[in-house]
Design an enzyme around this catalytic site. Structure first.
Site, PDB file in Angstrom:
ATOM      1  N   SER A   1      15.280  17.948 -18.392  1.00 18.19           N
ATOM      2  CA  SER A   1      14.007  18.735 -18.465  1.00 18.19           C
ATOM      3  C   SER A   1      14.273  19.942 -19.386  1.00 18.19           C
ATOM      4  O   SER A   1      15.608  20.392 -19.239  1.00 18.19           O
ATOM      5  CB  SER A   1      13.427  19.059 -17.262  1.00 18.19           C
ATOM      6  OG  SER A   1      12.920  20.506 -17.214  1.00 18.19           O
TER       7      SER A   1
ATOM      8  N   HIS B   1       0.929  -1.153   0.000  1.00 17.27           N
ATOM      9  CA  HIS B   1      -0.126   0.155   0.006  1.00 17.27           C
ATOM     10  C   HIS B   1       0.978   1.206   0.050  1.00 17.27           C
ATOM     11  O   HIS B   1       0.525   2.283   0.322  1.00 17.27           O
ATOM     12  CB  HIS B   1      -0.924   0.060   1.274  1.00 17.27           C
ATOM     13  CG  HIS B   1      -1.515  -1.384   1.551  1.00 17.27           C
ATOM     14  ND1 HIS B   1      -2.817  -1.318   1.343  1.00 17.27           N
ATOM     15  CD2 HIS B   1      -1.227  -2.171   2.227  1.00 17.27           C
ATOM     16  CE1 HIS B   1      -3.406  -2.586   1.582  1.00 17.27           C
ATOM     17  NE2 HIS B   1      -2.254  -3.041   2.201  1.00 17.27           N
TER      18      HIS B   1
END
Lengths: 463, 463, 463, 463
Positions: A288, A162
């Site tokens: 980027s 989880h």
């Protein structure tokens, strides 16, 4: 039209993911391009004539003529002929016939129907693509994973369920998951590939035409297919039973899913806050366009993205199981797109191979992350050991201790050993059991041993 | 690598359905090829610099320089640069910068992030593709359908439900179904296209960079997008809200479904046993490689098949709605395949246009098929009229008469008028009502009127 | 059979997600259960008879009788009758007729065909479900999101792209994304719902039966549908044009995608290493059966999981666009499952509403995470400002500084201000620009302002 | 809540396709209902305690106590406990513990994690459902198909490709297609079922907890699973490797596709214009609410429709292959829907069994349809025989003859034998070859022989 360049293509496979990968083209072209398709269909025609000669229907000279003609066929001439008569296999047959003597012509496509050729050639291409390229490429990746799993089999890593810290594993154990899952997919694909079927049973599958010339038309079929290392479909109509291709594509797609899961795990481990692994960056590489500091897991993202692009194609394959009566043609165009799935998968496998081969792992971050919860993960062994030593409500007792640890900011171990109520139970613990509570890093179960076992198993089977 | 020919392509679009259609390429290339993609991205860069000049951030000379450079950019040089630095938009920016003066360089990509360019260019391409090509092509098809519906609005055809003869329609009415359904899809696509959104809001959508230079960065964004006839996404992250593209592709896919249904109807009407319509065959065309008599509805089959190939792609688009935080890149590769859906749809639309324009209809077969059940279809008006005239259990009464008619091989009308029990009711029928029972061919309701109405409605709206 | 309990159900909706939610059942049952289906179909029959009376075909007394009968119909009796005659609408009609006088019987289902009733009732249920339940529930969630976005509009959070720290946003801005995207989905669903269409056009859509009694059968149809607040399909066959339901389900599915994305973001922010948000846990709640310390984001995981369960259902809807000729019945069983999508979506919306209403946010962790990269995120403004002030190769210069900062472990700002080569440029920076480099927390662009703007926009439109 | 009736269900399975089928419920309930789920999970707990006793960790008395408690567990009490603590497996454990002595409590769920129980129980249910119900039901259908194929193996039927008459087959041969295809699916499902895997490896798959008590935790796992006739997953995380379930559902879905194809063929053969087969109608059955004469193939349509409803579910399964790290819970809700696929498939299989068992075949219509094209189908053997006897352009020659036959309305055979140019070739034909041209009904190849062969093959393997 052929002067259009790569960049006039519509398919990202053609201009980007495959069209620029020379090395891959060299091995995969025969099975996935239009050129390969035409060549393989011509090969079926040659095989059929070869068997006719063997059975004395025509001379060996005729078979040789046809074989020679087949070698020379180009997709360009077949396309031109198709433009004229609007039938692709008849076009191929016409092109072959033009290259042979008048005497040989009748023995081209003799008793065959178009889809004897189309489906058999497709089976051959899919089978060969799997056995010669896809499976070997997946095994290459498997090798990298096995090496990585072994190398990191003792590297402590917090297990996560989880997205939450659970109990520890080792990084090698985490990788072994993919060794095992990829292993079953390679097996499944190999089986599906080896079970590909062809057919030489005529227009409706009842050997109507070949039955005019052979007492054992199934024998004739079997011989022709054997030339191409294929077996016949037990029953066929105009086409081979759809399920062989269906199983094959399922094997591709479910293998793709394993790659996507691996990539997803890696890109999550690469999150800034986790930082346990990284894609190696090259000196000149830009992360980027505006954020020069970024080190994006773009290759792993690409793997997931390609899976999203190709996984839904299975729906097309399931729809193509349905063909009316002795067949309708509504699976013809759609089936032409199946090689794209192969190209998508192989191209993605190679990318993953490339990144996983030089994956950067950061053991210090793994250790730091493990330490984050200050031993809270000892909750599980604490609960289980207390229960085993007779505590009537161990789970609830430990749950409360964890709340107490959280509220006070003290390590769980400390809170636990200080708890008065638990002393009678703790007194019964063995030294090893106490050690796990004091140092939860020892609570990795048999992670390392299991890693080795999984690696050995698949190494023996595959590599 | 660009020397690979059409036939070395993997995608059937590239080597077959699009790559050989010169006329379509001429109009659609800018929106669907890699060349078009690069050009549109460069166009966004030019637009941004133009607005910088207008706002006095740079000189008009700079904007002109950039505009001129943008015109010259080729996908070949961008690909080469990308191979070096592994970032596609930075590669584009580098290529533009190399073509302008040192003074102009800072104003290329100024305050922009990669996906300002990528998503805006994509919005532009999708919008223009729809408005300039897809919608016009669908309207072309719509025109053909309207003409056909009108021409055949009085042509009697048996209505079929469950593949069974039901009650009559006219063939024009049957075609009007597709006029209406295609109409709503054209409308939906037009709306989706006109609502495409771009973004110039930076790396995470908060105008972090542009906010350093403009008090109203949303104003700057709006101006740049207006250059490209686009509006901004109300909120964006690194990317435009996914739902605009999602709605757009839904419009494409649901339009494709209407074409597939039309094709399915036509190929069923072309069954040997039905024979009401046919694809026109050319003199040299070959229907089957071994069955020279075949006239296969292969174009209609192709339409259905292409739908099967492309419809499941919607799953990819739905999965691409999910992007983590301010975006992950797992929608990057997958979204590159969206233009394929456009190409698949337009190419299929043109095929359908071609066949429907010269559809062969056989009124005699329609009439013969109508006559097949010997008036059994009068069962419906009989039951309804009996009920209307007070028969307490008309449905059951008529159901039994139909069994009787079947068993005796007599026309239902005959059996009906001979039935003693029904006489009191029949006596009350009007002449028109009796006429329908005697000649069920008159039982077409308002099929012709409705056909005209539907055609007028959509003609006014679209054509 | 009705004595089977909830836990003998097969569908998780029936025994778990819906069957246990009394409050939701109260509002949604009429639109999604079999009981609701039968009731709504009976309602169509009553509406038709009402219009017959208004038009003088039958008396008002007849219409009243039918209306009264319709109120009493139970799904139990219809099912029993269907078991006998194997036709569901005829069974309904028989049940109504049994409850009225012999004189009234002929006016039940008068001129109607089964799918006049089925499709009209479905349109009514889908429309009402959307307008009365789904849209209001989505707006409830929207309200929570708007409140949260406003409350957190100034809360600094690192923006994340590719899972990597990018440049800052605010947490409210991150939530505003979902306000905006959910907003467009609510709008789309409302439009689709308001555009649902019915039909009273008979067995093949040509008003064959009603045309026997009315000069303006479309007028009759329009009146009946108006009773149910519906408009007619412009063209229909035995069924309404499929695209209205297709658009409706697309609206549901694409709304589901937005919820899934929100949930995915939240569960990632809840990772142990990130810890910026959390699901509120109740005192007695157990996180794990063996790990008492776990606080799993299981509700958010459930949202994603439900999306995975329902999203692919769109494929069924697209396949159901295809129906042969005046219809085949292959969309009958499949369309029965559509209400499940509604239930899945609403149930998930309510869950998300519940968790988001009491979402625990941890501003300290947000700040700590922001600080993790020691100002590395200043790379973007640094590059852009340097470029703006004339640095010829700012992106590359800053990229190298970030490598230097990483290798030396010093904050980027420090490295930057110490760089000799950059001094001439830095000297030209304004005070505000320098401030952003010194304190990147100020580099949030217009995040707060945009949050407010988005909230206002949708508040005005929806709430 | 449990007082809601069948008709308050949302799922058509619950209120219609399954909920009303008592006989099916009797055998299938344990594997597909919530009650069955809880029972099977409790069974895993009992098995684990049994092995603990065998290994001397607890006494046999404890194991007996737990076994007794497990027998009594009801889903009602587990649901009530889950409502309190919000964890389903902990709720089950609590319920068992309440029913045993304090001394026994620690040995319930001892060292287990929730998904040891959940995944193992699921594997058990899926395996048993396949081996005890699905495969037997498919074999029942297979038997009917084999009988039908054999009975009709000599019944002449025109073979149809593209919906056009091609060359003849026999109806039995057409059915044998489905015998063969269904056969491979039954095999595939059986293999997938027999290969289902469980796991008892703890919270992250490393046997962390069980490793505290056993030197050979894999041995413990293997013993527990053997109690349930299961093998362990070679590697597991919190969950079993996803691919076992993936292959299983693929087997279900691809079997469903074969049923859908069969149903599609049958409903097409039932078209009014074809009329070769029919669903047997019962005396009281109503075909249409307004068209009393209709005999709709609604059962076959239902089969296709159910396939459309369930086939896309595979997408969910493929998405569920992806689970982050040692697992996330986003496959939890979605996997709960898998039993629906089983129910959909089995219910559909039974329906098909019912209709195919009493399929009405009409040999006269088959013969009449065969005669429709007046021997045009002799085109294929004519072309092939001419080619075989040296005609240089046989395909083109025969193609022209077929046009001539069509234009003149004369049978192809007549035109062919009258053609002057062909005489030299015809003179060389054998008597058998001439016979086929004169009576194309003899041109069925080895249809009958192949039918027998296929039936024998699968009979030996399966029945």
């Amino acid at each position: 039209m052929s002067e259009r360049s790569l960049f006039d293509s519509v398919s990202p496979l053609d201009f980007r993911y495959y069209g620029q990968d020379r090395a891959l083209q060299e091995v995969l072209d025969p099975y996935v391009t239009e050129r390969g398709r035409v060549a393989s269909e011509a090969m079926v025609e040659a095989a059929a004539t070869r068997v006719l000669a063997r059975r004395g229907i025509c001379s060996q000279a005729v078979a040789d003529e046809v074989a020679a003609a087949v070698e020379q066929i180009t997709p360009e001439e077949v396309a031109a002929e198709e433009a004229r008569i609007q039938h692709n296999i008849r076009a191929l047959v016409n092109c072959i016939q033009r290259r042979v003597s008048e005497a040989a012509r009748p023995y081209v496509h003799f008793t065959l129907t178009s889809f004897d050729v189309v489906d058999t050639a497709t089976a051959w291409r899919l089978k060969q693509a799997a056995l010669r390229v896809i499976v070997p490429q997946l095994i290459e990746l498997q090798r990298v994973l096995i090496d990585l799993a072994r190398r990191e089999k003792d590297t402590l890593q917090i297990g996560r369920t989880h997205g939450q810290h659970a109990v520890p594993v080792t990084f090698g154990f985490a990788i072994a998951e993919y060794v095992s899952r990829l292993g079953t997919r390679i097996e499944r694909l190999r089986q599906a590939a080896e079970d590909m079927r062809g057919k030489i049973s005529g227009a409706v599958g009842a050997y109507n035409a070949s039955g005019l010339f052979f007492d054992d038309p199934v024998g004739f079929e079997t011989e022709v297919l054997a030339e191409l290392d294929l077996k016949p479909s037990l029953h066929s109509t105009q086409i081979v039973e759809a399920e062989y291709v269906t199983d094959y594509v399922h094997a591709l797609i479910s293998a793709f899913g394993v790659l996507a899961n691996l990539a997803d795990d890696m890109r999550n481990l690469q999150r800034t806050e986790i930082g346990e692994v990284g894609e190696a960056f090259e000196a000149q590489q830009v992360g980027s366009s505006t954020m020069p500091h970024k080190r994006n897991p773009w290759n792993f993202e690409n793997v997931k993205s390609m899976w999203k692009a190709f996984m839904p194609r299975m729906i097309t394959v399931y729809m193509d199981q349905i063909s009316e009566h002795q067949r309708d043609l509504t699976n013809s165009a759609s089936a032409r797109f199946i090689p794209e799935v192969i190209v998508g998968l192989v191209s993605t496998t190679r990318r993953l191979h490339r990144i996983m081969s030089r994956l950067v792992t950061d053991k210090e971050r793994m250790a730091a992350n493990f330490a984050l919860t200050q031993g809270m993960i000892a909750a599980e062994p604490a609960y289980i050991l207390l229960a085993a030593h007779g505590h009537p409500d161990a789970h609830e007792a430990v749950r409360k201790l964890t709340l107490q640890a959280q509220q006070t900011g003290r390590p769980l171990g400390e809170v636990l050993f200080a708890d008065q109520e638990l002393q009678p139970y703790l007194a019964q613990f063995t030294e090893e059991q106490l050690a796990v509570l004091r140092d939860p890093a020892q609570y990795t179960g048999i992670a390392a041993r299991k890693t080795e076992l999984v690696c050995e198993y698949w190494e023996r089977k595959l590599v």
